[in-house]
Scaffold this motif. Structure first.
Motif, PDB file in Angstrom:
ATOM      1  N   PRO A 201     -13.632  64.479  43.707  1.00 46.86           N
ATOM      2  CA  PRO A 201     -13.009  63.435  44.629  1.00 46.86           C
ATOM      3  C   PRO A 201     -13.783  61.835  44.357  1.00 46.86           C
ATOM      4  N   PHE A 202     -15.131  61.964  43.901  1.00 52.10           N
ATOM      5  CA  PHE A 202     -15.847  60.931  43.508  1.00 52.10           C
ATOM      6  C   PHE A 202     -15.306  60.172  42.417  1.00 52.10           C
ATOM      7  N   ILE A 203     -14.846  60.837  41.573  1.00 48.90           N
ATOM      8  CA  ILE A 203     -14.057  60.425  40.273  1.00 48.90           C
ATOM      9  C   ILE A 203     -12.712  59.600  40.806  1.00 48.90           C
ATOM     10  N   TRP A 204     -12.079  60.400  41.652  1.00 50.51           N
ATOM     11  CA  TRP A 204     -10.741  59.792  41.862  1.00 50.51           C
ATOM     12  C   TRP A 204     -10.934  58.433  42.498  1.00 50.51           C
ATOM     13  N   PHE A 205     -11.762  58.286  43.585  1.00 55.86           N
ATOM     14  CA  PHE A 205     -12.088  57.193  44.389  1.00 55.86           C
ATOM     15  C   PHE A 205     -12.466  56.124  43.538  1.00 55.86           C
ATOM     16  N   ASP A 206     -13.528  56.249  42.722  1.00 59.03           N
ATOM     17  CA  ASP A 206     -13.909  55.349  41.723  1.00 59.03           C
ATOM     18  C   ASP A 206     -12.835  54.479  40.917  1.00 59.03           C
ATOM     19  N   SER A 207     -11.982  55.577  40.272  1.00 64.73           N
ATOM     20  CA  SER A 207     -11.032  54.957  39.677  1.00 64.73           C
ATOM     21  C   SER A 207     -10.067  53.839  40.135  1.00 64.73           C
ATOM     22  N   LEU A 208     -10.033  53.723  41.521  1.00 63.99           N
ATOM     23  CA  LEU A 208      -9.225  52.850  42.225  1.00 63.99           C
ATOM     24  C   LEU A 208      -9.936  51.306  41.801  1.00 63.99           C
ATOM     25  N   GLY A 209     -11.116  51.407  41.413  1.00 64.76           N
ATOM     26  CA  GLY A 209     -11.901  49.758  41.190  1.00 64.76           C
ATOM     27  C   GLY A 209     -11.709  49.739  39.620  1.00 64.76           C
ATOM     28  N   LEU A 210     -11.301  50.730  38.759  1.00 65.88           N
ATOM     29  CA  LEU A 210     -11.568  50.467  37.544  1.00 65.88           C
ATOM     30  C   LEU A 210     -10.213  49.773  36.852  1.00 65.88           C
ATOM     31  N   TYR A 211      -9.184  50.118  37.147  1.00 65.12           N
ATOM     32  CA  TYR A 211      -7.994  49.315  36.836  1.00 65.12           C
ATOM     33  C   TYR A 211      -7.234  48.173  37.607  1.00 65.12           C
ATOM     34  N   GLN A 212      -6.734  47.357  36.628  1.00 66.57           N
ATOM     35  CA  GLN A 212      -6.130  46.158  37.346  1.00 66.57           C
ATOM     36  C   GLN A 212      -5.012  46.396  38.238  1.00 66.57           C
ATOM     37  N   LEU A 213      -4.338  47.270  38.074  1.00 61.13           N
ATOM     38  CA  LEU A 213      -3.273  47.901  38.718  1.00 61.13           C
ATOM     39  C   LEU A 213      -3.608  48.267  40.146  1.00 61.13           C
ATOM     40  N   SER A 214      -4.709  48.740  40.284  1.00 60.55           N
ATOM     41  CA  SER A 214      -5.146  49.390  41.732  1.00 60.55           C
ATOM     42  C   SER A 214      -6.458  48.574  42.182  1.00 60.55           C
ATOM     43  N   GLU A 215      -6.725  47.394  41.434  1.00 59.79           N
ATOM     44  CA  GLU A 215      -7.720  46.606  41.999  1.00 59.79           C
ATOM     45  C   GLU A 215      -7.485  45.868  43.261  1.00 59.79           C
ATOM     46  N   GLY A 216      -8.119  46.128  44.315  1.00 63.70           N
ATOM     47  CA  GLY A 216      -8.047  45.406  45.450  1.00 63.70           C
ATOM     48  C   GLY A 216      -7.069  45.959  46.268  1.00 63.70           C
ATOM     49  N   ALA A 217      -6.227  47.339  45.942  1.00 66.80           N
ATOM     50  CA  ALA A 217      -5.308  47.627  46.678  1.00 66.80           C
ATOM     51  C   ALA A 217      -5.850  48.376  48.042  1.00 66.80           C
ATOM     52  N   ILE A 218      -6.821  48.793  48.265  1.00 71.02           N
ATOM     53  CA  ILE A 218      -7.268  49.311  49.327  1.00 71.02           C
ATOM     54  C   ILE A 218      -7.438  48.301  50.391  1.00 71.02           C
ATOM     55  N   ALA A 219      -8.165  47.162  49.915  1.00 69.27           N
ATOM     56  CA  ALA A 219      -8.339  46.142  51.107  1.00 69.27           C
ATOM     57  C   ALA A 219      -6.926  45.529  51.392  1.00 69.27           C
ATOM     58  N   PHE A 220      -6.288  45.153  50.414  1.00 66.22           N
ATOM     59  CA  PHE A 220      -4.964  44.705  50.811  1.00 66.22           C
ATOM     60  C   PHE A 220      -4.112  45.606  51.652  1.00 66.22           C
ATOM     61  N   THR A 221      -3.939  46.883  51.391  1.00 63.73           N
ATOM     62  CA  THR A 221      -3.346  47.650  52.215  1.00 63.73           C
ATOM     63  C   THR A 221      -3.704  47.604  53.767  1.00 63.73           C
ATOM     64  N   PHE A 222      -5.078  47.733  53.856  1.00 62.71           N
ATOM     65  CA  PHE A 222      -5.761  47.554  55.335  1.00 62.71           C
ATOM     66  C   PHE A 222      -5.466  46.184  55.851  1.00 62.71           C
TER      67      PHE A 222
END
Length: 549
Positions: free
Chosen positions: A36-57
């Protein structure tokens, strides 16, 4: 017999909901690995998902606050005071919630876009447009949760409080009486608003095109997930996004369930007429609220006949012909409407009886004091903790594992995610109605020796005609307007629904002045069908039915 029917219903429900998701998760984990650590790290590695967590919340939290600020004064005026035409007012104010999100997006875009007031030319307005759209869509939740409490509380309580020193001021009465009374209902409405804003797809996709939420990230890369050797990073992103969503939504739903138990007020109630007075000043709140609720729907209809070109503005129905014939899309409005109605009918035939059986079984377990009642109840809530996009991905990836050739051509396939998404709503509607029945009816029937089936036939079903009809109409409306899962599933076939057709039309390059009116025409057809279903359901709804279910 009910016990066995209930167990069969649970088995069928579990297969429908969990098998596709388990197959999908297993497929992605095989490719991405089980770290799971690799999964969650991937969210900050790609332009598509960058900032997605913060924006969603952030957008979900601000949307929730904005919805409460806009809807609470409206609910107060509607609940505490008597108004001429109140049923119509209530219907208009709660109508946005049953509107398909894609219709809301089209109406708001037509209002603020370049052919409207032009606010969309400034990127800084995108975020706040989304917040207002979420408030428009979810304000019905606040009204449904709080207005019945306000409208039926015995006014003698407030009159008696006025005689006490701490109750002489309006602020004192609000602090002592209304705040404790309304807090559970407002908090429950806030939880549901947060859930729907957190998983919003159509509104985020169209109103904030420069931002990505967790939902839009999963939708964007879902077509490549689960395919070995092709864009394997997408599996990490989908797994991380779905795990975050599931955890947050599950906590929100648990909190809402706990708050609903707190909402069971022990204070004396009165009928609606005796509990309300008149307040003409409240029109300064209700009228803007009614205008706010109606504007996007009116704009959608007007946008379908308003053609803006270099030569100016022309009012014409030519776009309706383009939409009907499918000149700008894979299918025309007529074919897409038949597809939507077909899937909605299949969904109704499965979700309604399945939901009724589950609700009856849960109520029977509650009557016998079984510890499994709460477990089965929570089981039926679990699809609320899974986004519609993830359900669509589960269906697609499950098919890839089972039989990617045959099942992909199965016409009724898009109905499967619709069934998964609508059955929990049927359970909530029917279960709430069953819990509201006077226990004396059942007790007397037991004394007379009536079996479970006889009690269902002679007591439950005659008293439950209204809720069953509402559940059926609500199932049809939800299936007709479902966009997230349909957008994922129908892209792999030729079975476009009305929401998918609208999205296709709006996605075309805008150089042709007929593109936007054509999309608005298709949205108007979907809006008209939904309005008819909603108005039919309102005839069977009673004023004491609290909450959205």
């Amino acid at each position: 017999m009910l016990k066995w029917a209930g167990r069969i219903a649970i088995a069928v429900y579990s297969i429908l909901v969990f098998i596709p998701l388990i197959l999908a998760m297993n497929r992605m984990i095989q490719i991405a690995g089980a770290n799971p650590f690799i999964w969650f790290d991937s969210l900050g590695l790609y332009q598509l998902s960058e900032g997605a967590i913060a924006f969603t919340f952030v957008q979900a939290i601000i949307s929730t606050i904005a919805t409460l600020l806009i809807a609470t004064p409206i609910a107060w005026q509607l609940g505490r005071y008597s108004w001429r035409g109140k049923p119509l007012m209530r219907a208009i104010l709660t109508m946005p919630f049953v509107m398909p999100a894609i219709v809301a997006a089209m109406g708001i875009l037509a209002f603020v876009g370049p052919n409207g007031f032009g606010y969309r030319s400034n990127e800084s307005t995108h975020f706040w447009t989304l917040i207002i759209a979420h408030a428009w869509f979810n304000m019905a939740l606040v009204i449904r949760f709080t207005e019945p409490v306000l409208s039926t509380l015995n006014r003698n309580l407030e009159d008696q409080l006025k005689l006490l020193p701490s109750g002489k001021s309006a602020l004192g009465r609000f602090r002592i009486l209304w705040l404790p009374l309304l807090t559970p209902s407002l908090a429950a409405a806030a939880c549901m608003t947060f859930v729907f804003s957190f998983t919003s797809f159509a509104l985020v996709r169209w109103l904030t095109p420069l931002e990505n939420s967790l939902e839009t990230v999963m939708a964007s890369i879902g077509s490549s997930a689960g395919i070995e050797g092709y864009s394997e990073y997408s599996n990490d992103l989908v797994l991380a996004s779905s795990m975050i969503q599931f955890s947050v939504l599950l906590m929100s739903l648990w909190l809402m369930s706990w708050l609903q138990d707190k909402r069971q007020s022990k204070l004396p109630r009165a009928d609606e007429e005796s509990a309300q007075t008149k307040n003409t000043k409240g029109l300064f709140i209700l009228l803007p609220g009614l205008l706010f609720a109606l504007t996007p729907m009116i704009i959608v209809a007007l946008a379908s006949i308003r053609i803006v070109s270099r030569d100016g503005v022309e009012w014409s129905f030519v776009a309706w012909g383009k939409a009907w014939n499918g000149d700008y899309s894979n299918t025309g409005v007529w074919e897409a409407m038949l597809n939507s109605l077909g899937y909605a009918s299949i969904t109704l035939m499965v979700a309604l009886p399945l939901g009724i059986l589950l609700a009856l079984y849960i109520k029977e377990l509650e009557n016998t004091g079984s510890k499994y009642a709460r477990i089965v109840d929570l089981l039926t809530l679990l699809p609320f903790a899974i986004s519609s996009v993830m359900i669509g991905l589960g269906v697609i990836l499950g098919i890839i594992i089972i039989d990617p050739v045959e099942l992909k051509e199965w016409w009724i396939l898009p109905a499967l995610p619709h069934i998964m998404l609508t059955t929990p709503f049927v359970v909530r509607i029917i279960l709430a109605a069953l819990r509201g029945l006077d226990p004396a009816y059942d007790e007397n029937a037991r004394v007379l020796g009536l079996s479970t089936i006889e009690r269902m036939k002679k007591i439950h079903f005659p008293l439950m005609k209204g809720p069953i009809f509402i559940a059926g109409i609500f199932t049809l409306a939800m299936s007709m307007g479902e966009f997230g899962a349909s957008w994922v599933v129908t892209r792999f076939g030729q079975w476009d629904t009305l929401p998918v057709l609208i999205d296709q039309l709006r996605s075309r390059p805008g150089w042709d002045p007929l593109i936007q009116p054509t999309a608005a025409a298709a949205a108007t057809v979907l809006m008209g069908i939904t309005l008819v279903l909603f108005l039919i359901a309102e005839r069977f709804r009673t004023t004491d039915q609290e909450g959205m279910f």
